[in-house]
Design a protein around this motif. Structure first.
Motif, PDB file in Angstrom:
ATOM      1  N   MET A 165      11.627   2.554  -6.395  1.00 46.54           N
ATOM      2  CA  MET A 165      10.689   1.935  -7.332  1.00 46.54           C
ATOM      3  C   MET A 165       9.592   2.900  -7.729  1.00 46.54           C
ATOM      4  O   MET A 165       9.110   2.881  -8.871  1.00 46.54           O
ATOM      5  N   ALA A 166       9.180   3.762  -6.798  1.00 49.97           N
ATOM      6  CA  ALA A 166       8.150   4.746  -7.127  1.00 49.97           C
ATOM      7  C   ALA A 166       8.701   5.837  -8.041  1.00 49.97           C
ATOM      8  O   ALA A 166       8.039   6.260  -8.997  1.00 49.97           O
ATOM      9  N   GLY A 192       0.815  -1.209   0.000  1.00 50.07           N
ATOM     10  CA  GLY A 192       0.000   0.000   0.000  1.00 50.07           C
ATOM     11  C   GLY A 192       0.851   1.262   0.000  1.00 50.07           C
ATOM     12  O   GLY A 192       0.515   2.262  -0.655  1.00 50.07           O
ATOM     13  N   LEU A 193       1.968   1.226   0.708  1.00 51.17           N
ATOM     14  CA  LEU A 193       2.873   2.368   0.709  1.00 51.17           C
ATOM     15  C   LEU A 193       3.441   2.607  -0.677  1.00 51.17           C
ATOM     16  O   LEU A 193       3.522   3.755  -1.146  1.00 51.17           O
ATOM     17  N   LEU A 194       3.848   1.546  -1.368  1.00 53.56           N
ATOM     18  CA  LEU A 194       4.389   1.691  -2.718  1.00 53.56           C
ATOM     19  C   LEU A 194       3.344   2.246  -3.685  1.00 53.56           C
ATOM     20  O   LEU A 194       3.649   3.127  -4.513  1.00 53.56           O
ATOM     21  N   LEU A 195       2.116   1.753  -3.589  1.00 52.89           N
ATOM     22  CA  LEU A 195       1.061   2.257  -4.470  1.00 52.89           C
ATOM     23  C   LEU A 195       0.792   3.731  -4.229  1.00 52.89           C
ATOM     24  O   LEU A 195       0.567   4.505  -5.171  1.00 52.89           O
ATOM     25  N   ARG A 196       0.848   4.120  -2.963  1.00 46.72           N
ATOM     26  CA  ARG A 196       0.597   5.521  -2.653  1.00 46.72           C
ATOM     27  C   ARG A 196       1.734   6.408  -3.189  1.00 46.72           C
ATOM     28  O   ARG A 196       1.488   7.468  -3.766  1.00 46.72           O
ATOM     29  N   LEU A 197       2.965   5.962  -3.009  1.00 46.34           N
ATOM     30  CA  LEU A 197       4.100   6.729  -3.530  1.00 46.34           C
ATOM     31  C   LEU A 197       4.059   6.799  -5.051  1.00 46.34           C
ATOM     32  O   LEU A 197       4.342   7.842  -5.650  1.00 46.34           O
ATOM     33  N   LYS A 198       3.714   5.681  -5.693  1.00 46.13           N
ATOM     34  CA  LYS A 198       3.646   5.684  -7.153  1.00 46.13           C
ATOM     35  C   LYS A 198       2.558   6.614  -7.670  1.00 46.13           C
ATOM     36  O   LYS A 198       2.716   7.225  -8.734  1.00 46.13           O
TER      37      LYS A 198
END
Length: 527
Positions: free
Chosen positions: A159-160, A122-128
């Motif tokens: 990655m983001a 979820g953190l990665l999706l938010r950063l992306k």
């Protein structure tokens, strides 16, 4: 008869002397030695010329090899430009498609001021989502508000950032809120950690996908902007307190900015050196110093740190550049402990710090012991410098510190009475007496003695004016009072007495509590 030769009077009859012969022999020896010396000299010159000639030939060969390698690298870079551009175009197209797909959810995302992130995915999706939309301010606010998740974000941010159309420009816009100048109206907390985290995460994103770190993909315009930001930071150095007083987090951010964008200047190496020494206690400074090109100046920097009494920092620098043999870490740590002991002794002997001398000296020694023990464990120096005695000494200091923090037994307070026998005086400083209490409510019609206190003995004569209630440690009766010689410890228990009427004079109710126990006073008085 033979004829006798008569010597010619014009001829010398004296034979050569031994001294003359010795002189000629010495002259011949000197000539021989000189000849040998000249011969050796010319031989050494010939050998030196041969060695220099061989060295020049080796350098020519090395230069030829490096030239061929550089030419081949340039040819490879030239041939990979098209491939790199095609890869970048594919990334841009993918980012555009992701941004278009994220438009439908942007309104929902904008309505959440501080969305909850349950896991790393979820953190990665938010950063992306911020990177795809190139929302640099939203990205900055999201990262800056999650310092507790810094370790998790360190793996997710690269990655983001890979989904950004221009990651370098995106990062510069994101950190512009606090770097190079803090634009916030109120600087509540330091956000240099967030700048460093984002700048570190940008490095793996900017490398060439084919050539790797040998070529960094930064556009000339972004690199120019990065250089301008670095110059602006240097111009504001005096406003930050100068080289010696600038905050170490600000220096760390500045150095990371230079390393990330590859804009280190050779003419500023002296400035970098001074800033590194001033902030040498920072954990990342040794590696940053090497990245800034200060490796050849590291011995001088280590000697300066030792002269400043920062032997522990010097140990970190020596291990970073491999100068352990030149600067033995165990000797440095022992010297550091010795200096700390001298400083603690000087604090104890200072008459101006008599009240806090012991506390300050103990803190000084504790800090030194903790730093040395941590350094020994980090670099595996237990065999050369066993830390057991240091740990025992630290435990002793901690034990003394804990014992001093225990509250001491509170004895009876100073007793004050009125000059007349009308009644007791009000508390002089109620906040300083742990058992004193001054109520702000009207006095109740009946005063009931708290069962938690010892009662007066039975058979006490009654008074027209109810006698005041004396709480141990706060008040005592007058010297001529009938209860002046009364001792609560020796009195037997008896039922509580009730006193009708109002308290003596017009003071607030004092000493009696309807709930059977005295309320605690404001905690601020006891800190």
């Amino acid at each position: 008869m033979g004829s006798i030769s008569i010597p010619d009077p014009g001829e010398s009859t004296q034979t050569p002397s031994f001294d003359e012969f010795q002189r000629q022999t010495s002259l011949m020896t000197s000539c021989t030695l000189l000849w040998k010396e000249l011969s050796d000299h010319f031989t050494s010159l010939e050998q030196s010329l041969l060695k220099k000639s061989d060295a020049i030939k080796d350098k020519i060969k090395t230069l030829d090899t490096e030239t061929k390698a550089s030419l081949s690298s340039l040819e490879e870079r030239e041939t990979t430009i098209e491939n790199s551009v095609s890869i970048a175009l594919q990334k841009v197209e993918a980012a555009v498609q992701a941004a278009a797909a994220a438009v439908g959810t942007s309104k929902c995302d904008d309505g959440e001021d501080n969305p909850e992130v349950d896991d790393s995915e979820g953190l990665l999706l938010r950063l992306k989502s911020y990177c795809v939309k190139m929302d640099s301010l939203g990205f900055w606010g999201f990262v800056a508000s999650r310092k507790k998740e810094m370790d998790l974000m360190r793996a997710q941010i690269p990655m983001a950032l890979a989904d950004c159309a221009d990651p370098a420009r995106f990062v510069l816009e994101a950190i512009s809120e606090v770097f190079p100048v803090d634009k916030r109206a109120v600087c509540v907390n330091d956000l240099s950690w967030a700048c460093v985290l984002i700048l570190e995460s940008l490095i793996p994103v900017m490398v060439d996908p084919i050539l790797g770190s040998s070529r960094v993909l930064v556009t000339p315009s972004v690199k120019k902007t990065a250089k301008e930001i670095a110059e602006l930071w240097k111009e504001s150095l005096d406003q930050r307190g100068g080289i010696e007083n600038v905050k170490a987090p600000d220096v760390h951010t500045f150095f990371q900015h230079l390393v990330t964008f590859g804009i280190v200047k050779d003419e500023d190496l002296d400035l970098y050196r001074k800033l590194v020494v001033a902030s040498a206690w920072r954990k990342q400074m040794p590696k940053l110093a090497v990245s800034l090109g200060l490796g050849h100046k590291m011995p001088d920097m280590i000697e300066e740190l030792i002269s400043r009494g920062q032997q522990v920092d010097a140990v970190h620098f020596t291990h970073e550049v491999g100068l352990v043999d030149r600067f033995p870490p165990v000797s440095l740590l022992k010297a550091f402990l010795k200096d700390a002991k001298k400083a603690a002794t000087s604090i104890l002997e200072d008459p101006n710090n008599s009240s806090r001398a012991v506390h300050l000296a103990a803190r000084k020694e504790q800090s030194a012991l903790k730093a040395v023990i941590k350094c020994i464990e980090e670099y595996k120096l237990e065999a050369e410098f066993p830390p057991e005695n240091l740990k025992k000494r630290l435990e002793q200091l901690e034990k003394v510190k804990i014992e001093k923090k225990r509250p001491a037994a509170v004895g009876p307070a100073n007793k004050r009475t009125r000059a007349s026998n009308v009644g007791p005086m009000p508390p002089a400083k109620a906040g300083r007496i742990t058992t004193a209490y001054v109520s702000s409510f009207p006095a109740p019609p009946t005063f009931v003695r708290s069962p938690s206190h010892t009662q007066y003995p039975a058979g006490v004569p009654s008074y027209s004016v109810p006698p005041p209630m004396y709480v141990q440690g706060t008040r005592s009766p007058p010297a001529n009072h009938p209860y002046a010689s009364y001792s609560p410890e020796s009195a037997p228990l008896s039922p509580p007495l009730s006193y009708p009427g109002t308290p003596p004079m017009n003071y607030p109710a004092y000493g009696g509590y309807g709930n059977g126990m005295a309320p605690a006073y404001q905690q601020a008085y006891y800190r």
